[in-house]
Design an enzyme around this catalytic site. Structure first.
Site, short mmCIF file in Angstrom:
data_model
loop_
_atom_site.label_atom_id
_atom_site.label_comp_id
_atom_site.label_asym_id
_atom_site.label_seq_id
_atom_site.Cartn_x
_atom_site.Cartn_y
_atom_site.Cartn_z
N LYS A 282 -8.40 -12.07 -61.96
CA LYS A 282 -7.94 -11.13 -62.99
C LYS A 282 -8.06 -9.70 -62.51
O LYS A 282 -7.28 -8.83 -62.91
CB LYS A 282 -8.80 -11.29 -64.25
CG LYS A 282 -8.63 -12.59 -65.00
CD LYS A 282 -9.56 -12.55 -66.20
CE LYS A 282 -9.53 -13.82 -66.98
NZ LYS A 282 -10.46 -13.77 -68.13
N LYS B 129 -21.20 -8.04 -56.03
CA LYS B 129 -20.95 -7.03 -57.06
C LYS B 129 -21.74 -5.76 -56.79
O LYS B 129 -21.24 -4.65 -57.02
CB LYS B 129 -21.30 -7.59 -58.44
CG LYS B 129 -20.29 -8.61 -58.96
CD LYS B 129 -20.57 -8.97 -60.40
CE LYS B 129 -19.50 -9.91 -60.93
NZ LYS B 129 -19.68 -10.24 -62.35
N LYS C 291 -9.52 -15.88 -53.89
CA LYS C 291 -9.14 -16.63 -55.09
C LYS C 291 -8.21 -15.79 -55.98
O LYS C 291 -8.22 -14.55 -55.92
CB LYS C 291 -10.37 -17.07 -55.87
CG LYS C 291 -11.13 -15.97 -56.58
CD LYS C 291 -12.26 -16.56 -57.42
CE LYS C 291 -12.98 -15.48 -58.21
NZ LYS C 291 -14.05 -16.04 -59.08
#
Length: 328
Positions: free
Chosen positions: A198, A115, A195
Site C-alpha cells: 500500500k 521501520k 512485495k
C-alpha cells in the site's frame, strides 16, 4: 468451532496482494469457523504521527481510509468486522503482556529494524506494535490466525507470550496456531523482489481492488516481464512472470501445475490478456458492491449486536486476566 482471527490496517487502498493473501482465504474460512476480522486502526497510527508537525491532515485521511477499508471488506464478503479502537481492553492486555516480556524480544524483530531505519528513529508504538498484535489475538482466546509469511515472526512472539503467561499464572490462553494463505505472497508488478505494498509511491506497482477496468488492464499489460515470450513457471529465473502466474491461479482458485501452464497460453501477451480478464471480472463484482454502498451511504459500523457480543467477550476475559495477575 475454533475461533480464527485476522486483520488489516486501514492505510491506503486495499490491493490485490491483500485480497489474495488475506481477504479471499478468510472469506473461505467463514463457513466452517467462528471468525473475527479486525480493522487495526490503532496499529495504523504507529508511525503516522511520529515527527508530524500537524495531525489534522493525517486524521482526516485516516477517517477516509478507515471508511474505504471497511466498505471494501464488506463488499468482499467479510463478516464479523470489528474496529480495534472499539475494544479498549486490547490496550490493557497489551500492557500486561508487555510486563512479562523482554525489550530485546522486540528490538530483534526484523520489521522493527526496517521501520526504524526508514523513519530514522522510532516511536514507542513501533517497538510495542507486536505486543498489541499479540493482545489482538489472545484477548478473544483465538485458536488460529490467518497470516502472511511476513507476519510469522509476530505470531511466534504471540505464542511465546501465551506460553509465558500460562507458565506464570496457569493455563489460560490457548496457543494460537498459524493458518498460512494458500496463495504465496503477491509481489510488486515492477520489481518482484519486493512485495505489493500500500505504501508504494508508484501506482503502477500494485492493483487496487477499486481500480477501474482500464487501469487494471494498463497496469497488467505494462507489468515487468522478460523478453522470453514462452509462458512457463520459474520462481527463480522469471520472478516477475511467476508472480503474475500466481495472481492468475489465485484468482481462479486453482493450483499451479507446470505442464498446464505451458499448454495454456501460446505467449506472454495472450497470458497477460487472460490475466486482465480474470482480475477485471473478480474486482468488478467487488467494486460494484462497494460503490452501491457508497451511493446509498451505508457506512455504519458492523452489526451492533455482534460488536456488543465481542466487546462483552473482551471485557469478560480481561476481568478474568486482571484477577489472575492480582488487580481488583
Amino acid at each position: 468451532m475454533k475461533l480464527v482471527i485476522s486483520g488489516i490496517q486501514p492505510t491506503g487502498l486495499v490491493h490485490l496482494g491483500n485480497y489474495l493473501g488475506t481477504i479471499k482465504p478468510f472469506k473461505n474460512l467463514q463457513a466452517n469457523h467462528d471468525t473475527i476480522f479486525l480493522i487495526a486502526d490503532q496499529h495504523s497510527i504507529s508511525s503516522s504521527y511520529f515527527k508530524a508537525s500537524s495531525g489534522q491532515s493525517i486524521s482526516y485521511n485516516l477517517i477516509s481510509s478507515i471508511k474505504t477499508t471497511f466498505l471494501t471488506l464488506k463488499a468482499c464478503g467479510i463478516k464479523n468486522l470489528i474496529f480495534q479502537s472499539q475494544v479498549p481492553e486490547l490496550c490493557q492486555l497489551a500492557w500486561i503482556l508487555g510486563c512479562i516480556s523482554s525489550m530485546s524480544s522486540y528490538e530483534k524483530m526484523s520489521q522493527f529494524q526496517a521501520k526504524k531505519e526508514a523513519l530514522t528513529g522510532s516511536s514507542l508504538a513501533i517497538i510495542s506494535y507486536p505486543v498489541l498484535m499479540a493482545a489482538d489475538i489472545l484477548l478473544f482466546k483465538s485458536h488460529q490466525v490467518l497470516i502472511g509469511d511476513d507476519q510469522r515472526e509476530h505470531l511466534c512472539l504471540c505464542q511465546d507470550l501465551a506460553i509465558r503467561f500460562n507458565s506464570i499464572f496457569g493455563e489460560y490462553f490457548p496457543i494460537p496456531q498459524e493458518i498460512l494463505a494458500k496463495t504465496p505472497r503477491i509481489m510488486n508488478l515492477r520489481d518482484a523482489s519486493k512485495k505489493m505494498s500500500k505504501s508504494s509511491r508508484s501506482e503502477s506497482t500494485k492493483i487496487n481492488i477499486l481500480d477501474s477496468p482500464d487501469n487494471i488492464r494498463k497496469k497488467i499489460m505494462k507489468a515487468k516481464t522478460d523478453c522470453i515470450m514462452e509462458v512457463y513457471y520459474d520462481e527463480v529465473n522469471r520472478m516477475e512472470l511467476a508472480n503474475m502466474i500466481r495472481i492468475y491461479y489465485g484468482i481462479v482458485g486453482e493450483d499451479i501445475v507446470e505442464k498446464e501452464v505451458r499448454k495454456r497460453w501460446k505467449d506472454v501477451l495472450e497470458f497477460k490478456s487472460d490475466l486482465c480478464d480474470v482480475v477485471i471480472l473478480e474486482m468488478g463484482k467487488i467494486r460494484e458492491k462497494y460503490y452501491e454502498a457508497v451511493y446509498e451511504d451505508k457506512f455504519e459500523k458492523d452489526e451492533e449486536e455482534l460488536v456488543d457480543k465481542l466487546k462483552e467477550v473482551g471485557r469478560k476475559n480481561l476481568e478474568e486476566i486482571k484477577k489472575i495477575v492480582g488487580f481488583f
